[in-house]
Design a protein around this motif. Structure first.
Motif, mmCIF file in Angstrom:
data_model
loop_
_atom_site.group_PDB
_atom_site.id
_atom_site.type_symbol
_atom_site.label_atom_id
_atom_site.label_comp_id
_atom_site.label_asym_id
_atom_site.label_seq_id
_atom_site.Cartn_x
_atom_site.Cartn_y
_atom_site.Cartn_z
ATOM 1 N N GLN A 26 0.845 -1.183 0.000
ATOM 2 C CA GLN A 26 0.000 0.000 0.000
ATOM 3 C C GLN A 26 0.887 1.241 0.000
ATOM 4 O O GLN A 26 1.827 1.339 0.782
ATOM 5 N N LEU A 27 0.582 2.164 -0.891
ATOM 6 C CA LEU A 27 1.363 3.388 -0.986
ATOM 7 C C LEU A 27 0.874 4.367 0.067
ATOM 8 O O LEU A 27 -0.316 4.665 0.144
ATOM 9 N N ARG A 28 1.815 4.880 0.850
ATOM 10 C CA ARG A 28 1.451 5.808 1.910
ATOM 11 C C ARG A 28 2.318 7.047 1.842
ATOM 12 O O ARG A 28 3.502 6.982 1.501
ATOM 13 N N LEU A 29 1.703 8.171 2.195
ATOM 14 C CA LEU A 29 2.406 9.439 2.266
ATOM 15 C C LEU A 29 2.276 10.006 3.669
ATOM 16 O O LEU A 29 1.250 9.787 4.340
ATOM 17 N N VAL A 30 3.297 10.748 4.098
ATOM 18 C CA VAL A 30 3.273 11.359 5.416
ATOM 19 C C VAL A 30 3.682 12.822 5.289
ATOM 20 O O VAL A 30 4.757 13.119 4.744
ATOM 21 N N GLU A 31 2.827 13.715 5.793
ATOM 22 C CA GLU A 31 3.131 15.137 5.798
ATOM 23 C C GLU A 31 3.779 15.524 7.125
ATOM 24 O O GLU A 31 3.490 14.931 8.164
ATOM 25 N N SER A 32 4.635 16.538 7.068
ATOM 26 C CA SER A 32 5.243 17.074 8.283
ATOM 27 C C SER A 32 5.458 18.569 8.112
ATOM 28 O O SER A 32 5.427 19.081 6.986
ATOM 29 N N GLY A 33 5.669 19.264 9.248
ATOM 30 C CA GLY A 33 6.017 20.680 9.204
ATOM 31 C C GLY A 33 4.900 21.649 9.507
ATOM 32 O O GLY A 33 5.113 22.868 9.475
ATOM 33 N N GLY A 34 3.729 21.147 9.801
ATOM 34 C CA GLY A 34 2.625 22.053 10.092
ATOM 35 C C GLY A 34 2.765 22.724 11.444
ATOM 36 O O GLY A 34 3.707 22.469 12.196
ATOM 37 N N GLY A 35 1.820 23.591 11.758
ATOM 38 C CA GLY A 35 1.830 24.253 13.047
ATOM 39 C C GLY A 35 1.128 25.581 13.003
ATOM 40 O O GLY A 35 0.356 25.867 12.081
ATOM 41 N N LEU A 36 1.411 26.398 13.996
ATOM 42 C CA LEU A 36 0.801 27.712 14.132
ATOM 43 C C LEU A 36 1.773 28.785 13.666
ATOM 44 O O LEU A 36 2.946 28.779 14.051
ATOM 45 N N VAL A 37 1.280 29.708 12.876
ATOM 46 C CA VAL A 37 2.100 30.808 12.387
ATOM 47 C C VAL A 37 1.250 32.071 12.356
ATOM 48 O O VAL A 37 0.036 32.003 12.158
ATOM 49 N N GLN A 38 1.890 33.208 12.567
ATOM 50 C CA GLN A 38 1.172 34.473 12.519
ATOM 51 C C GLN A 38 0.938 34.890 11.068
ATOM 52 O O GLN A 38 1.699 34.504 10.172
ATOM 53 N N PRO A 39 -0.095 35.676 10.818
ATOM 54 C CA PRO A 39 -0.301 36.211 9.469
ATOM 55 C C PRO A 39 0.955 36.911 8.964
ATOM 56 O O PRO A 39 1.608 37.647 9.711
ATOM 57 N N GLY A 40 1.297 36.639 7.715
ATOM 58 C CA GLY A 40 2.520 37.190 7.134
ATOM 59 C C GLY A 40 3.728 36.295 7.316
ATOM 60 O O GLY A 40 4.784 36.543 6.717
ATOM 61 N N GLY A 41 3.590 35.280 8.121
ATOM 62 C CA GLY A 41 4.697 34.364 8.385
ATOM 63 C C GLY A 41 4.829 33.279 7.330
ATOM 64 O O GLY A 41 4.104 33.264 6.328
ATOM 65 N N SER A 42 5.765 32.363 7.578
ATOM 66 C CA SER A 42 6.071 31.292 6.624
ATOM 67 C C SER A 42 6.076 29.936 7.314
ATOM 68 O O SER A 42 6.359 29.831 8.514
ATOM 69 N N LEU A 43 5.767 28.913 6.535
ATOM 70 C CA LEU A 43 5.868 27.520 6.976
ATOM 71 C C LEU A 43 6.318 26.689 5.790
ATOM 72 O O LEU A 43 6.028 27.035 4.628
ATOM 73 N N ARG A 44 6.994 25.605 6.086
ATOM 74 C CA ARG A 44 7.413 24.676 5.033
ATOM 75 C C ARG A 44 6.900 23.292 5.391
ATOM 76 O O ARG A 44 7.250 22.741 6.432
ATOM 77 N N LEU A 45 6.066 22.744 4.534
ATOM 78 C CA LEU A 45 5.558 21.394 4.703
ATOM 79 C C LEU A 45 6.359 20.432 3.840
ATOM 80 O O LEU A 45 6.824 20.800 2.764
ATOM 81 N N SER A 46 6.497 19.213 4.325
ATOM 82 C CA SER A 46 7.164 18.164 3.547
ATOM 83 C C SER A 46 6.246 16.966 3.391
ATOM 84 O O SER A 46 5.472 16.653 4.288
ATOM 85 N N CYS A 47 6.382 16.313 2.261
ATOM 86 C CA CYS A 47 5.621 15.101 1.971
ATOM 87 C C CYS A 47 6.620 13.996 1.671
ATOM 88 O O CYS A 47 7.421 14.120 0.735
ATOM 89 N N ALA A 48 6.582 12.935 2.463
ATOM 90 C CA ALA A 48 7.482 11.804 2.269
ATOM 91 C C ALA A 48 6.671 10.552 1.998
ATOM 92 O O ALA A 48 5.545 10.412 2.473
ATOM 93 N N ALA A 49 7.262 9.630 1.262
ATOM 94 C CA ALA A 49 6.583 8.383 0.902
ATOM 95 C C ALA A 49 7.079 7.223 1.753
ATOM 96 O O ALA A 49 8.236 7.197 2.176
ATOM 97 N N SER A 50 6.199 6.288 1.976
ATOM 98 C CA SER A 50 6.555 5.066 2.688
ATOM 99 C C SER A 50 6.365 3.881 1.749
ATOM 100 O O SER A 50 5.284 3.638 1.252
ATOM 101 N N GLY A 51 7.468 3.211 1.483
ATOM 102 C CA GLY A 51 7.371 2.026 0.644
ATOM 103 C C GLY A 51 7.585 2.246 -0.831
ATOM 104 O O GLY A 51 7.520 1.294 -1.613
ATOM 105 N N PHE A 52 7.809 3.478 -1.223
ATOM 106 C CA PHE A 52 8.090 3.763 -2.630
ATOM 107 C C PHE A 52 8.815 5.103 -2.711
ATOM 108 O O PHE A 52 8.912 5.825 -1.729
ATOM 109 N N SER A 53 9.325 5.421 -3.900
ATOM 110 C CA SER A 53 10.038 6.669 -4.097
ATOM 111 C C SER A 53 9.131 7.678 -4.792
ATOM 112 O O SER A 53 8.433 7.353 -5.747
#
Length: 129
Positions: free
Chosen positions: A1-28
């Protein structure tokens, strides 16, 4: 089964920045087009942007153009979503999804109901002062 996992979320103030990542489990992710989606409370899920599986071309919805960037990290084998100048209306649960077909992913980001090979569980982004 192909699975993806997101990371990097959270709370940020308006005007701020965040970087999310998506990684795979079991495939590239190297051979997959990847899209990012979000769902705000009480609203339907919507597309944000995506990157092709071959030539690195990207596509964004109008509401995030110039603020969000989708990119690949070939060392980590992730697809990242850099979000700058965040607004309260950007808040929601963010999902990544992957498919072998770039056309499928672009259609999904544009709002066409399609089946994709893999979805992540989602990660919360909150934009608030």
């Amino acid at each position: 089964q192909l699975r993806l996992v997101e990371s990097g979320g959270g709370l940020v103030q308006p005007g701020g920045s965040l970087r999310l990542s998506c990684a795979a489990s079991g495939f590239s992710l190297k051979y997959y087009a990847v899209g990012w989606f979000r769902q705000a409370p009480g609203k339907e899920r919507e597309g944000v942007g995506c990157i092709s599986g071959s030539d690195g071309k990207t596509y964004y919805v109008d509401s995030v153009k110039g603020r969000f960037t989708v990119s690949r990290d070939y060392v980590k084998d992730t697809v990242d979503l850099q979000m700058n100048n965040l607004k309260p209306e950007d808040a929601g649960v963010y999902y990544c999804a992957a498919d072998r077909s770039t056309i499928v992913v672009v259609d999904a980001v544009k709002g066409t109901p399609v089946n994709m090979d893999a979805w992540g569980q989602g990660i919360l982004v909150n934009v608030s002062s």
